[in-house]
Write a protein that holds these residues in place. Structure first.
Motif, PDB file in Angstrom:
ATOM      1  N   TRP A  31      28.098 132.715  45.942  1.00 51.10           N
ATOM      2  CA  TRP A  31      27.800 133.655  44.862  1.00 51.10           C
ATOM      3  C   TRP A  31      26.599 134.529  45.229  1.00 51.10           C
ATOM      4  CZ3 TRP A  31      23.602 134.232  41.463  1.00 51.10           C
ATOM      5  CH2 TRP A  31      23.829 135.080  40.364  1.00 51.10           C
ATOM      6  N   LEU A  32      25.580 133.932  45.821  1.00 55.90           N
ATOM      7  CA  LEU A  32      24.400 134.702  46.227  1.00 55.90           C
ATOM      8  C   LEU A  32      24.758 135.730  47.299  1.00 55.90           C
ATOM      9  CD1 LEU A  32      21.744 131.824  46.419  1.00 55.90           C
ATOM     10  CD2 LEU A  32      21.895 133.612  44.676  1.00 55.90           C
ATOM     11  N   ALA A  33      25.642 135.350  48.216  1.00 60.15           N
ATOM     12  CA  ALA A  33      26.008 136.245  49.316  1.00 60.15           C
ATOM     13  C   ALA A  33      26.964 137.351  48.872  1.00 60.15           C
ATOM     14  CB  ALA A  33      26.639 135.433  50.449  1.00 60.15           C
ATOM     15  N   ALA A  34      27.608 137.170  47.736  1.00 60.82           N
ATOM     16  CA  ALA A  34      28.616 138.131  47.295  1.00 60.82           C
ATOM     17  C   ALA A  34      28.024 139.468  46.881  1.00 60.82           C
ATOM     18  CB  ALA A  34      29.423 137.544  46.131  1.00 60.82           C
ATOM     19  N   ASP A  35      26.764 139.469  46.443  1.00 59.26           N
ATOM     20  CA  ASP A  35      26.146 140.711  45.955  1.00 59.26           C
ATOM     21  C   ASP A  35      24.636 140.599  46.118  1.00 59.26           C
ATOM     22  OD1 ASP A  35      25.108 142.840  44.356  1.00 59.26           O
ATOM     23  OD2 ASP A  35      26.953 142.868  43.186  1.00 59.26           O
ATOM     24  N   ALA A  36      24.021 141.627  46.675  1.00 51.53           N
ATOM     25  CA  ALA A  36      22.565 141.604  46.865  1.00 51.53           C
ATOM     26  C   ALA A  36      21.838 141.474  45.534  1.00 51.53           C
ATOM     27  CB  ALA A  36      22.122 142.879  47.595  1.00 51.53           C
ATOM     28  N   ALA A  37      22.432 142.006  44.463  1.00 55.90           N
ATOM     29  CA  ALA A  37      21.797 141.907  43.143  1.00 55.90           C
ATOM     30  C   ALA A  37      21.732 140.461  42.676  1.00 55.90           C
ATOM     31  CB  ALA A  37      22.561 142.761  42.126  1.00 55.90           C
ATOM     32  N   LEU A  73      10.882 140.823  35.336  1.00 56.27           N
ATOM     33  CA  LEU A  73      12.171 140.245  34.971  1.00 56.27           C
ATOM     34  C   LEU A  73      13.271 141.292  35.071  1.00 56.27           C
ATOM     35  CD1 LEU A  73      11.072 138.244  31.836  1.00 56.27           C
ATOM     36  CD2 LEU A  73      11.684 137.331  34.063  1.00 56.27           C
ATOM     37  N   PRO A  74      14.526 140.864  35.211  1.00 62.57           N
ATOM     38  CA  PRO A  74      15.629 141.830  35.229  1.00 62.57           C
ATOM     39  C   PRO A  74      15.642 142.641  33.950  1.00 62.57           C
ATOM     40  CG  PRO A  74      16.382 139.653  35.897  1.00 62.57           C
ATOM     41  CD  PRO A  74      14.984 139.486  35.395  1.00 62.57           C
ATOM     42  N   PRO A  75      16.013 143.914  33.992  1.00 67.51           N
ATOM     43  CA  PRO A  75      16.039 144.744  32.787  1.00 67.51           C
ATOM     44  C   PRO A  75      17.056 144.243  31.786  1.00 67.51           C
ATOM     45  CG  PRO A  75      17.118 145.865  34.624  1.00 67.51           C
ATOM     46  CD  PRO A  75      16.445 144.636  35.184  1.00 67.51           C
ATOM     47  N   GLU A  76      16.939 144.737  30.546  1.00 69.00           N
ATOM     48  CA  GLU A  76      17.781 144.247  29.457  1.00 69.00           C
ATOM     49  C   GLU A  76      19.263 144.536  29.698  1.00 69.00           C
ATOM     50  OE1 GLU A  76      17.068 142.422  26.820  1.00 69.00           O
ATOM     51  OE2 GLU A  76      15.069 142.227  27.615  1.00 69.00           O
ATOM     52  N   ASN A  77      19.584 145.603  30.462  1.00 68.81           N
ATOM     53  CA  ASN A  77      20.985 145.943  30.638  1.00 68.81           C
ATOM     54  C   ASN A  77      21.683 145.079  31.674  1.00 68.81           C
ATOM     55  OD1 ASN A  77      19.851 146.891  32.946  1.00 68.81           O
ATOM     56  ND2 ASN A  77      20.505 149.029  32.715  1.00 68.81           N
ATOM     57  N   THR A  78      21.038 144.015  32.147  1.00 62.83           N
ATOM     58  CA  THR A  78      21.674 143.101  33.097  1.00 62.83           C
ATOM     59  C   THR A  78      21.877 141.739  32.457  1.00 62.83           C
ATOM     60  OG1 THR A  78      19.532 142.460  34.017  1.00 62.83           O
ATOM     61  CG2 THR A  78      20.676 144.277  35.089  1.00 62.83           C
ATOM     62  N   ALA A  79      22.183 141.735  31.163  1.00 67.89           N
ATOM     63  CA  ALA A  79      22.305 140.462  30.438  1.00 67.89           C
ATOM     64  C   ALA A  79      23.357 139.548  31.050  1.00 67.89           C
ATOM     65  CB  ALA A  79      22.639 140.731  28.966  1.00 67.89           C
ATOM     66  N   GLY A  80      24.491 140.137  31.506  1.00 71.55           N
ATOM     67  CA  GLY A  80      25.522 139.299  32.090  1.00 71.55           C
ATOM     68  C   GLY A  80      25.068 138.620  33.359  1.00 71.55           C
ATOM     69  N   LEU A  81      24.388 139.363  34.243  1.00 69.04           N
ATOM     70  CA  LEU A  81      23.872 138.791  35.481  1.00 69.04           C
ATOM     71  C   LEU A  81      22.796 137.755  35.183  1.00 69.04           C
ATOM     72  CD1 LEU A  81      23.553 138.628  38.532  1.00 69.04           C
ATOM     73  CD2 LEU A  81      22.076 140.650  38.417  1.00 69.04           C
ATOM     74  N   ARG A  82      21.941 138.055  34.235  1.00 71.21           N
ATOM     75  CA  ARG A  82      20.872 137.128  33.873  1.00 71.21           C
ATOM     76  C   ARG A  82      21.445 135.789  33.401  1.00 71.21           C
ATOM     77  NH1 ARG A  82      18.295 140.300  30.608  1.00 71.21           N
ATOM     78  NH2 ARG A  82      19.539 139.715  28.812  1.00 71.21           N
ATOM     79  N   GLN A  83      22.527 135.860  32.637  1.00 66.03           N
ATOM     80  CA  GLN A  83      23.143 134.634  32.138  1.00 66.03           C
ATOM     81  C   GLN A  83      23.703 133.808  33.291  1.00 66.03           C
ATOM     82  OE1 GLN A  83      23.104 133.696  28.853  1.00 66.03           O
ATOM     83  NE2 GLN A  83      23.850 131.748  29.639  1.00 66.03           N
ATOM     84  N   GLN A  84      24.315 134.478  34.268  1.00 62.08           N
ATOM     85  CA  GLN A  84      24.840 133.763  35.431  1.00 62.08           C
ATOM     86  C   GLN A  84      23.726 133.100  36.227  1.00 62.08           C
ATOM     87  OE1 GLN A  84      27.992 135.910  37.738  1.00 62.08           O
ATOM     88  NE2 GLN A  84      27.638 137.537  36.242  1.00 62.08           N
ATOM     89  N   VAL A  85      22.619 133.824  36.401  1.00 62.36           N
ATOM     90  CA  VAL A  85      21.483 133.268  37.146  1.00 62.36           C
ATOM     91  C   VAL A  85      20.957 132.020  36.453  1.00 62.36           C
ATOM     92  CG1 VAL A  85      19.086 133.678  37.827  1.00 62.36           C
ATOM     93  CG2 VAL A  85      20.807 135.442  38.207  1.00 62.36           C
ATOM     94  N   LEU A  86      20.797 132.108  35.141  1.00 60.92           N
ATOM     95  CA  LEU A  86      20.281 130.964  34.388  1.00 60.92           C
ATOM     96  C   LEU A  86      21.222 129.766  34.502  1.00 60.92           C
ATOM     97  CD1 LEU A  86      18.948 132.700  31.160  1.00 60.92           C
ATOM     98  CD2 LEU A  86      17.617 131.661  32.980  1.00 60.92           C
ATOM     99  N   ASP A  87      22.519 130.058  34.461  1.00 59.07           N
ATOM    100  CA  ASP A  87      23.501 128.975  34.562  1.00 59.07           C
ATOM    101  C   ASP A  87      23.381 128.268  35.919  1.00 59.07           C
ATOM    102  OD1 ASP A  87      25.951 127.557  33.620  1.00 59.07           O
ATOM    103  OD2 ASP A  87      26.804 128.525  35.374  1.00 59.07           O
ATOM    104  N   TRP A  88      23.337 129.043  36.991  1.00 61.77           N
ATOM    105  CA  TRP A  88      23.191 128.438  38.315  1.00 61.77           C
ATOM    106  C   TRP A  88      21.868 127.688  38.430  1.00 61.77           C
ATOM    107  CZ3 TRP A  88      26.986 127.586  41.422  1.00 61.77           C
ATOM    108  CH2 TRP A  88      28.064 128.459  41.540  1.00 61.77           C
ATOM    109  N   PHE A  89      20.806 128.301  37.931  1.00 64.66           N
ATOM    110  CA  PHE A  89      19.476 127.720  38.080  1.00 64.66           C
ATOM    111  C   PHE A  89      19.371 126.371  37.374  1.00 64.66           C
ATOM    112  CE2 PHE A  89      14.859 127.494  37.481  1.00 64.66           C
ATOM    113  CZ  PHE A  89      14.421 127.827  38.757  1.00 64.66           C
ATOM    114  N   VAL A  90      19.915 126.303  36.159  1.00 65.71           N
ATOM    115  CA  VAL A  90      19.864 125.055  35.387  1.00 65.71           C
ATOM    116  C   VAL A  90      20.690 123.970  36.064  1.00 65.71           C
ATOM    117  CG1 VAL A  90      20.444 123.969  33.202  1.00 65.71           C
ATOM    118  CG2 VAL A  90      19.436 126.235  33.214  1.00 65.71           C
ATOM    119  N   ARG A  91      21.922 124.323  36.444  1.00 67.29           N
ATOM    120  CA  ARG A  91      22.803 123.328  37.056  1.00 67.29           C
ATOM    121  C   ARG A  91      22.221 122.778  38.356  1.00 67.29           C
ATOM    122  NH1 ARG A  91      27.934 126.784  37.648  1.00 67.29           N
ATOM    123  NH2 ARG A  91      28.530 125.059  39.037  1.00 67.29           N
ATOM    124  N   ARG A  92      21.500 123.631  39.089  1.00 70.39           N
ATOM    125  CA  ARG A  92      20.969 123.207  40.381  1.00 70.39           C
ATOM    126  C   ARG A  92      19.878 122.147  40.244  1.00 70.39           C
ATOM    127  NH1 ARG A  92      18.623 127.325  45.043  1.00 70.39           N
ATOM    128  NH2 ARG A  92      19.527 126.225  46.852  1.00 70.39           N
TER     129      ARG A  92
END
Length: 383
Positions: free
Chosen positions: A52-58, A17-36
């Motif tokens: 959004w996926l193309a904007a950053d490799a992370a 899983l993504p490390p704990e210091n990526t909480a902001g990115l993790r929240q965005q991923v979850l938001d996209w994943f749920v809505r999809r």
């Protein structure tokens, strides 16, 4: 171990899983994943996701990780899914403090569960319940995912109760750098969640110096009133057992706060409540025990949390009420039995710990005398 279990454990180990210091990115991923996963997902939303996926490799790497974990969950047999539902429901029923402190005990029904479900608790349940990976289960069509999401969101990441004793003041620093200063006989509870910070003031008064965090507002819940801030310094008083001062008082020293009648609404719901009042520095507002808000009033800087400097002030205050305020800080040894004396009005500024001065001032400020009685002094009318 069943084949499906091997596959699940392998994928979880292979894709951390993504490390704990990526909480902001993790929240965005979850938001996209749920809505999809929703039926209402549109072509425009899909295009926005791809951008959004193309904007950053992370972004893409994090999203792929969640998809891998979803495929692992999707491979679970039906009996394991049913067991997960039971476990989540059981965990949700437990007190949050217990859930945060230790792994959640399995309900009794688990003892008779089929073999695949019995294998669930080891690695997979540790991942699904307390870890962030549990959030990937929110899209399960069985409904287990919604329960998992609610359970995850409802768990505080920090929770602590604080109390000052009679006559004591207490300074508290919170994990985010915010500071609390508790006056005498004050009890409150602090809980930090992933989307908000919350303080429940049971009684007493406290000064709040809040670190700004726009994405994580700070709520103070006190009796019938809710106060919401981003970053500011303000005081809240709630003394429900003190006649004449049994409402809530909010005064702002810096920044601004939003005050609403909450009627039991939790922190996240405060923003939707009507009839909010916004206070800025140098303003105060009071609420009666039912939550009715008074007009906003100006307050001098020295009048905000004057107790920090060991001062309490009275302006035309009934003597009985003033005496009760003194008693919050310690025993005065003074009593009143005559209602007429109790109704006399007192004005002035005092040190609540200096009872000797109070005893000297009273006969000069009011038409009263102090009479020695069993157990102390009684304030009587001057005759």
């Amino acid at each position: 171990m069943p084949a499906s279990d091997s596959r699940i454990d392998h994928e979880m180990n292979a894709s951390p899983l993504p490390p704990e210091n990526t909480a902001g990115l993790r929240q965005q991923v979850l938001d996209w994943f749920v809505r999809r996963q929703r039926e209402s997902w549109s072509t425009a939303e899909e295009q926005a996701l791809q951008q959004w996926l193309a904007a950053d490799a992370a972004h893409r790497a994090a999203y792929v990780q969640w998809e891998q974990h979803w495929r692992a969950i999707d491979a679970m047999p039906a009996d394991a899914i049913a067991q997960l539902r039971r476990n989540l429901a059981h965990d949700k029923a437990l007190p949050s403090a217990t859930a945060a402190a230790a792994p959640t005990p399995r309900p009794a029904a688990a003892a008779s569960a089929p073999a695949p479900a019995a294998a669930l608790p080891a690695l997979r349940r540790r991942w699904l319940l307390p870890s962030l990976g549990m959030a990937a289960a929110i899209v399960m069509t069985s409904g287990t995912g919604l329960l998992a999401w609610q359970h995850w969101q409802a768990q505080p990441v920090f929770k602590q109760a604080y109390a000052s004793q009679r006559g004591q003041q207490l300074q508290v620093q919170l994990p985010d750098g915010s500071e609390l200063r508790l006056d005498t006989a004050t009890r409150l509870e602090v809980a930090y969640y992933r989307d908000r910070r919350e303080v429940l003031l049971h009684e007493g008064q406290a000064l709040f110096s809040v670190q700004a965090a726009p994405q994580r507002p700070f709520h103070v819940l006190s009796g019938p009133v809710g106060i919401t801030v981003v970053g500011t310094r303000f005081s809240v008083r709630f003394t429900p057992g003190l006649a004449g001062s049994d409402g809530v008082r909010v005064a702002v020293e810096e920044g601004k706060v939003r005050v609403v009648r909450r009627d039991g609404a939790p922190g996240p719901a405060l923003a939707q409540l009507p009839e909010a009042q916004t206070l800025v520095a140098g303003q105060q507002i009071s609420a009666n025990p039912e939550g009715g808000l008074s007009p906003i009033q100006a307050v001098a800087a020295e009048g905000i949390a004057a107790w920090r400097e060991h001062r309490i002030s009275f302006v035309n205050t009934p003597l009985a009420q003033a005496l009760a305020e003194f008693e919050r800080y310690g025993s005065t040894g003074l009593t009143i039995s005559d209602p007429a004396v109790a109704a006399l009005r007192l004005s002035g500024t005092f040190d609540p710990s200096d009872i000797q001065t109070l005893r000297k001032v009273l006969p000069h400020a009011l038409p009263v005398r102090l009479q020695q009685v069993a157990g102390g002094l009684e304030i009587r009318a001057l005759r």
